[in-house]
Design a protein around this motif. Sequence first.
Motif, PDB file in Angstrom:
ATOM      1  N   ARG A   1       0.839  -1.210   0.000  1.00 13.78           N
ATOM      2  CA  ARG A   1       0.000   0.000   0.000  1.00 13.78           C
ATOM      3  C   ARG A   1       0.870   1.255   0.000  1.00 13.78           C
ATOM      4  O   ARG A   1       0.577   2.227  -0.696  1.00 13.78           O
ATOM      5  CB  ARG A   1      -0.917   0.007   1.241  1.00 13.78           C
ATOM      6  CG  ARG A   1      -1.968  -1.092   1.255  1.00 13.78           C
ATOM      7  CD  ARG A   1      -3.084  -0.873   0.245  1.00 13.78           C
ATOM      8  NE  ARG A   1      -3.922   0.255   0.588  1.00 13.78           N
ATOM      9  CZ  ARG A   1      -4.947   0.210   1.422  1.00 13.78           C
ATOM     10  NH1 ARG A   1      -5.261  -0.922   2.019  1.00 13.78           N
ATOM     11  NH2 ARG A   1      -5.664   1.283   1.669  1.00 13.78           N
ATOM     12  N   MET A   2       1.926   1.231   0.798  1.00 13.75           N
ATOM     13  CA  MET A   2       2.827   2.391   0.851  1.00 13.75           C
ATOM     14  C   MET A   2       3.532   2.594  -0.491  1.00 13.75           C
ATOM     15  O   MET A   2       3.672   3.722  -0.966  1.00 13.75           O
ATOM     16  CB  MET A   2       3.853   2.204   1.978  1.00 13.75           C
ATOM     17  CG  MET A   2       3.248   2.351   3.363  1.00 13.75           C
ATOM     18  SD  MET A   2       4.326   1.704   4.679  1.00 13.75           S
ATOM     19  CE  MET A   2       5.768   2.766   4.503  1.00 13.75           C
ATOM     20  N   ALA A   3       3.955   1.489  -1.118  1.00 11.39           N
ATOM     21  CA  ALA A   3       4.686   1.575  -2.389  1.00 11.39           C
ATOM     22  C   ALA A   3       3.807   2.103  -3.518  1.00 11.39           C
ATOM     23  O   ALA A   3       4.306   2.682  -4.492  1.00 11.39           O
ATOM     24  CB  ALA A   3       5.243   0.205  -2.761  1.00 11.39           C
ATOM     25  N   ALA A   4       2.479   1.922  -3.382  1.00 10.95           N
ATOM     26  CA  ALA A   4       1.551   2.377  -4.430  1.00 10.95           C
ATOM     27  C   ALA A   4       1.328   3.892  -4.376  1.00 10.95           C
ATOM     28  O   ALA A   4       0.729   4.466  -5.272  1.00 10.95           O
ATOM     29  CB  ALA A   4       0.214   1.649  -4.287  1.00 10.95           C
ATOM     30  N   GLN A   5       1.806   4.531  -3.303  1.00 13.84           N
ATOM     31  CA  GLN A   5       1.603   5.971  -3.145  1.00 13.84           C
ATOM     32  C   GLN A   5       2.877   6.739  -3.506  1.00 13.84           C
ATOM     33  O   GLN A   5       3.931   6.156  -3.733  1.00 13.84           O
ATOM     34  CB  GLN A   5       1.217   6.282  -1.687  1.00 13.84           C
ATOM     35  CG  GLN A   5      -0.126   5.699  -1.287  1.00 13.84           C
ATOM     36  CD  GLN A   5      -0.570   6.182   0.087  1.00 13.84           C
ATOM     37  OE1 GLN A   5       0.226   6.521   0.946  1.00 13.84           O
ATOM     38  NE2 GLN A   5      -1.879   6.204   0.279  1.00 13.84           N
ATOM     39  N   ALA A   6       2.753   8.068  -3.523  1.00 15.15           N
ATOM     40  CA  ALA A   6       3.923   8.922  -3.744  1.00 15.15           C
ATOM     41  C   ALA A   6       4.937   8.671  -2.626  1.00 15.15           C
ATOM     42  O   ALA A   6       4.583   8.211  -1.539  1.00 15.15           O
ATOM     43  CB  ALA A   6       3.502  10.388  -3.735  1.00 15.15           C
ATOM     44  N   THR A   7       6.194   8.999  -2.895  1.00 11.92           N
ATOM     45  CA  THR A   7       7.215   8.861  -1.853  1.00 11.92           C
ATOM     46  C   THR A   7       7.099  10.022  -0.867  1.00 11.92           C
ATOM     47  O   THR A   7       6.495  11.060  -1.162  1.00 11.92           O
ATOM     48  CB  THR A   7       8.633   8.889  -2.451  1.00 11.92           C
ATOM     49  OG1 THR A   7       8.846  10.189  -3.038  1.00 11.92           O
ATOM     50  CG2 THR A   7       8.819   7.802  -3.509  1.00 11.92           C
ATOM     51  N   ARG A   8       7.716   9.827   0.284  1.00  9.15           N
ATOM     52  CA  ARG A   8       7.738  10.890   1.299  1.00  9.15           C
ATOM     53  C   ARG A   8       8.341  12.170   0.696  1.00  9.15           C
ATOM     54  O   ARG A   8       7.854  13.279   0.930  1.00  9.15           O
ATOM     55  CB  ARG A   8       8.582  10.395   2.482  1.00  9.15           C
ATOM     56  CG  ARG A   8       8.604  11.333   3.657  1.00  9.15           C
ATOM     57  CD  ARG A   8       9.498  10.801   4.762  1.00  9.15           C
ATOM     58  NE  ARG A   8       9.273  11.536   5.994  1.00  9.15           N
ATOM     59  CZ  ARG A   8       9.969  11.352   7.092  1.00  9.15           C
ATOM     60  NH1 ARG A   8      10.929  10.428   7.125  1.00  9.15           N
ATOM     61  NH2 ARG A   8       9.709  12.064   8.178  1.00  9.15           N
ATOM     62  N   GLU A   9       9.421  12.011  -0.073  1.00  5.70           N
ATOM     63  CA  GLU A   9      10.100  13.165  -0.676  1.00  5.70           C
ATOM     64  C   GLU A   9       9.177  13.896  -1.661  1.00  5.70           C
ATOM     65  O   GLU A   9       9.150  15.129  -1.709  1.00  5.70           O
ATOM     66  CB  GLU A   9      11.386  12.727  -1.398  1.00  5.70           C
ATOM     67  CG  GLU A   9      12.492  12.209  -0.492  1.00  5.70           C
ATOM     68  CD  GLU A   9      12.160  10.873   0.192  1.00  5.70           C
ATOM     69  OE1 GLU A   9      12.601  10.673   1.341  1.00  5.70           O
ATOM     70  OE2 GLU A   9      11.432  10.040  -0.419  1.00  5.70           O
ATOM     71  N   GLN A  10       8.419  13.126  -2.459  1.00 11.22           N
ATOM     72  CA  GLN A  10       7.494  13.754  -3.419  1.00 11.22           C
ATOM     73  C   GLN A  10       6.417  14.556  -2.699  1.00 11.22           C
ATOM     74  O   GLN A  10       6.063  15.658  -3.124  1.00 11.22           O
ATOM     75  CB  GLN A  10       6.838  12.669  -4.299  1.00 11.22           C
ATOM     76  CG  GLN A  10       7.789  12.082  -5.324  1.00 11.22           C
ATOM     77  CD  GLN A  10       7.231  10.814  -5.965  1.00 11.22           C
ATOM     78  OE1 GLN A  10       6.497  10.043  -5.340  1.00 11.22           O
ATOM     79  NE2 GLN A  10       7.582  10.586  -7.225  1.00 11.22           N
ATOM     80  N   ARG A  11       5.890  14.007  -1.599  1.00  7.32           N
ATOM     81  CA  ARG A  11       4.862  14.735  -0.837  1.00  7.32           C
ATOM     82  C   ARG A  11       5.439  16.003  -0.218  1.00  7.32           C
ATOM     83  O   ARG A  11       4.840  17.068  -0.278  1.00  7.32           O
ATOM     84  CB  ARG A  11       4.255  13.850   0.251  1.00  7.32           C
ATOM     85  CG  ARG A  11       3.113  12.987  -0.224  1.00  7.32           C
ATOM     86  CD  ARG A  11       2.378  12.339   0.927  1.00  7.32           C
ATOM     87  NE  ARG A  11       3.243  11.429   1.653  1.00  7.32           N
ATOM     88  CZ  ARG A  11       3.432  10.154   1.322  1.00  7.32           C
ATOM     89  NH1 ARG A  11       2.797   9.630   0.291  1.00  7.32           N
ATOM     90  NH2 ARG A  11       4.241   9.398   2.030  1.00  7.32           N
ATOM     91  N   ARG A  12       6.617  15.870   0.378  1.00  3.21           N
ATOM     92  CA  ARG A  12       7.246  17.034   1.029  1.00  3.21           C
ATOM     93  C   ARG A  12       7.540  18.139   0.009  1.00  3.21           C
ATOM     94  O   ARG A  12       7.501  19.323   0.335  1.00  3.21           O
ATOM     95  CB  ARG A  12       8.510  16.616   1.772  1.00  3.21           C
ATOM     96  CG  ARG A  12       8.219  15.757   3.009  1.00  3.21           C
ATOM     97  CD  ARG A  12       9.494  15.307   3.706  1.00  3.21           C
ATOM     98  NE  ARG A  12      10.152  16.415   4.374  1.00  3.21           N
ATOM     99  CZ  ARG A  12      10.051  16.689   5.672  1.00  3.21           C
ATOM    100  NH1 ARG A  12       9.312  15.923   6.460  1.00  3.21           N
ATOM    101  NH2 ARG A  12      10.680  17.718   6.188  1.00  3.21           N
ATOM    102  N   ALA A  13       7.820  17.747  -1.230  1.00  5.20           N
ATOM    103  CA  ALA A  13       8.154  18.727  -2.273  1.00  5.20           C
ATOM    104  C   ALA A  13       6.967  19.628  -2.631  1.00  5.20           C
ATOM    105  O   ALA A  13       7.164  20.762  -3.072  1.00  5.20           O
ATOM    106  CB  ALA A  13       8.668  18.007  -3.519  1.00  5.20           C
ATOM    107  N   VAL A  14       5.734  19.139  -2.450  1.00  3.22           N
ATOM    108  CA  VAL A  14       4.565  19.972  -2.805  1.00  3.22           C
ATOM    109  C   VAL A  14       4.002  20.715  -1.588  1.00  3.22           C
ATOM    110  O   VAL A  14       3.059  21.487  -1.703  1.00  3.22           O
ATOM    111  CB  VAL A  14       3.430  19.155  -3.475  1.00  3.22           C
ATOM    112  CG1 VAL A  14       3.923  18.466  -4.743  1.00  3.22           C
ATOM    113  CG2 VAL A  14       2.800  18.156  -2.506  1.00  3.22           C
ATOM    114  N   ALA A  15       4.611  20.498  -0.414  1.00  2.00           N
ATOM    115  CA  ALA A  15       4.057  21.050   0.827  1.00  2.00           C
ATOM    116  C   ALA A  15       4.407  22.522   1.018  1.00  2.00           C
ATOM    117  O   ALA A  15       5.543  22.933   0.782  1.00  2.00           O
ATOM    118  CB  ALA A  15       4.579  20.251   2.018  1.00  2.00           C
TER     119      ALA A  15
END
Length: 200
Positions: free
Chosen positions: A155-169
């Motif tokens: 489930r975690m692998a199917a989502q964006a990475t932590r880095e990708q999420r932090r980049a849009v924050a």
Amino acid sequence: MLKVGLTGGIGAGKSEVSRLLAGYGAVLIDADRIAREVVEPGTPGLAAVVEEFGAGVLTADGTLDRPKLGAVVFSDTDRLAALNAIVHPLVGVRSAELERAAGPDSVVVHDVPLLTENGLAPLYDLVVVVDASPETQLDRLVRLRGMTESEARARMAAQATREQRRAVADLIIGNDGPLADLEPRVREVWSELTGRAAAG
């Protein structure tokens, strides 16, 4: 009105942050909940899903059989795209209605699990990411949601990475600790959001 996109990886604690923000006075628009509402019995959404996928995706009482539909779409990207083409526009229309109903000084928080994955950050004045380490996410999914470790990792692998999420924050709420640590941080973020809403 301040339009806020709220997102976070599975097990990061986004639902808890949503609940706290709503308690402080945010107008909460939950994309997942709306996605369920638009395919309830009697809706045009459910009729469109049945037309696309057949009556086999219904339970005996005429409601959508989510596990059965999930088994079809999550193993086939084309079928998933067909489902999204039905549901996403309906969610968009309903979200816009709820947003219009909010007052001009409101802080409207859109709870959007796949905000990063679907490139939706530009739709909001501000993006808030609830952030937790992969270790924390894994622990919560196994301990609190009863998933096996391999299910949780998939489930975690199917989502964006932590880095990708932090980049849009625009704002990050760290949530690796206990619930007691989360509330003061969410309160700080709420005061920042209300300040920005008041400043227009």
